[in-house]
Design a protein around this motif. Sequence first.
Motif, PDB file in Angstrom:
ATOM      1  N   LYS A   5       0.736  -1.248   0.075  1.00 48.89           N
ATOM      2  CA  LYS A   5      -0.115  -0.296   0.167  1.00 48.89           C
ATOM      3  C   LYS A   5       0.840   1.494   0.392  1.00 48.89           C
ATOM      4  O   LYS A   5       1.667   1.365   0.431  1.00 48.89           O
ATOM      5  N   GLU A   6       0.039   2.288  -0.480  1.00 51.26           N
ATOM      6  CA  GLU A   6       0.954   3.438  -0.643  1.00 51.26           C
ATOM      7  C   GLU A   6       1.396   3.984   0.764  1.00 51.26           C
ATOM      8  O   GLU A   6       0.634   3.361   2.211  1.00 51.26           O
ATOM      9  N   GLY A   7       2.428   4.731   1.669  1.00 50.25           N
ATOM     10  CA  GLY A   7       2.808   4.687   3.124  1.00 50.25           C
ATOM     11  C   GLY A   7       4.358   3.855   2.479  1.00 50.25           C
ATOM     12  O   GLY A   7       4.663   3.258   1.732  1.00 50.25           O
ATOM     13  N   LYS A   8       5.125   4.228   3.939  1.00 60.01           N
ATOM     14  CA  LYS A   8       6.074   3.240   4.273  1.00 60.01           C
ATOM     15  C   LYS A   8       6.185   1.647   4.265  1.00 60.01           C
ATOM     16  O   LYS A   8       4.508   1.951   5.251  1.00 60.01           O
ATOM     17  N   PRO A   9       6.745   1.867   3.722  1.00 58.55           N
ATOM     18  CA  PRO A   9       6.183  -0.276   4.013  1.00 58.55           C
ATOM     19  C   PRO A   9       6.543  -0.512   5.485  1.00 58.55           C
ATOM     20  O   PRO A   9       7.495  -0.288   6.413  1.00 58.55           O
ATOM     21  N   THR A  10       6.278  -1.458   5.875  1.00 59.84           N
ATOM     22  CA  THR A  10       5.335  -1.982   7.156  1.00 59.84           C
ATOM     23  C   THR A  10       6.573  -3.250   7.463  1.00 59.84           C
ATOM     24  O   THR A  10       6.638  -4.565   6.801  1.00 59.84           O
ATOM     25  N   ILE A  11       6.124  -3.882   8.491  1.00 59.65           N
ATOM     26  CA  ILE A  11       6.984  -5.445   8.458  1.00 59.65           C
ATOM     27  C   ILE A  11       6.590  -6.638   7.777  1.00 59.65           C
ATOM     28  O   ILE A  11       6.707  -7.633   7.178  1.00 59.65           O
ATOM     29  N   ASN A  12       4.366  -6.015   8.315  1.00 62.31           N
ATOM     30  CA  ASN A  12       3.437  -6.833   7.717  1.00 62.31           C
ATOM     31  C   ASN A  12       3.311  -6.521   6.603  1.00 62.31           C
ATOM     32  O   ASN A  12       3.290  -7.504   4.995  1.00 62.31           O
ATOM     33  N   ASP A  13       3.578  -5.546   5.581  1.00 62.58           N
ATOM     34  CA  ASP A  13       4.015  -5.663   4.226  1.00 62.58           C
ATOM     35  C   ASP A  13       4.884  -6.737   3.674  1.00 62.58           C
ATOM     36  O   ASP A  13       5.128  -7.095   2.692  1.00 62.58           O
ATOM     37  N   VAL A  14       6.492  -6.984   3.695  1.00 64.22           N
ATOM     38  CA  VAL A  14       7.814  -7.830   3.657  1.00 64.22           C
ATOM     39  C   VAL A  14       6.539  -8.994   4.078  1.00 64.22           C
ATOM     40  O   VAL A  14       7.127  -9.836   3.285  1.00 64.22           O
TER      41      VAL A  14
END
Length: 338
Positions: A5-14
């Motif tokens: 998603k747009e915005g700063k990537p998180t560990i959940n995104d990874v």
Amino acid sequence: MSKAKEGKPTINDVARLAGVSKKTVSRVINRSALLNASTREKVEAVIAELGYVPNPQARALALRRNFLIGLIHDNPNAQMVLGVQEGILSAIRDTEFALVVRPVNRRSPDMLDDVRTFLEQQRLFGVMLLPPISENDALAQLCEELGVTYVRMGSVRLDDDEHMVASNDREAVAKAVAYLVGQGHQRIGFVAGPEGFRSAAERDLGYRDALERARIRLDSAIMAQGNYTFESGIAAGEKLLAASPRPSAIFASNDEMAAGVLHAARSIGMSVPEDLSIIGFDDTAIAAHIWPPLTTVRWPIQAMAKAAAIKLIDPAEARDQPSHFLSDLIERASVAPA
């Protein structure tokens, strides 16, 4: 691969894009050895694509320790300590780790309590112990008790390979003194390191070994005590050069003291190496900068410190790091035939 998603990537995104759990991503970030290569590479590729940057404060909170490598020492040799720092910094460059240096007083009855407080307050990721305090088994046991990973630097084996880097001081000094014997020197003076240092004891033994092998009688009149400082080298040099007959060569247990011996010789009009040959130990910057440049034993300080730091921060690579290092004689211009 779908984007986060747009915005700063998180560990959940990874974790979502790599198809793994957050715990697996955390293990990759923390360089855990409990992962296979393909999983590690897959997660690292997603991290690189997203530009994900772990939050060091959050990671420190989760691990209950900071990304700090501690360097604890009580060593009068500033050049040696600087070399160790450079080795550690080369290992942690481009990582989230930082170095914190803590001098201590090994003679203080409160040393262990002071170190305990330091370790508990800083919550270090790991700690490197320099000689001579690295030779204190109680200090290593304290690190074990507090769950702090440690590596001890020494001149002999002090621990198992996981917790140690060591050099071969005794053999290296014996080789250096044998080199003087090979140049025709029979009256070879010796400047010892400070009492309580295992390195000083090992270098003393190396000197004695070489004389015994050459069948040269040990003479206390041309042996002097130093403390690894330039000033103690001057005092030791003055004592040895006042002996009758004076030595034709002197081995000093570190470069600072060897430079002091050179100063003492010059002050009474002696020429090096024509009148006196000198060898030091360490191969710190002073060895190449004085005149004449100093023949010395190169102690692989930076390589030892770098290996120690990798053992602390990277379990996956730690098993490939050496624990024993060899010192080499570096021939320069401070030695001439007798």
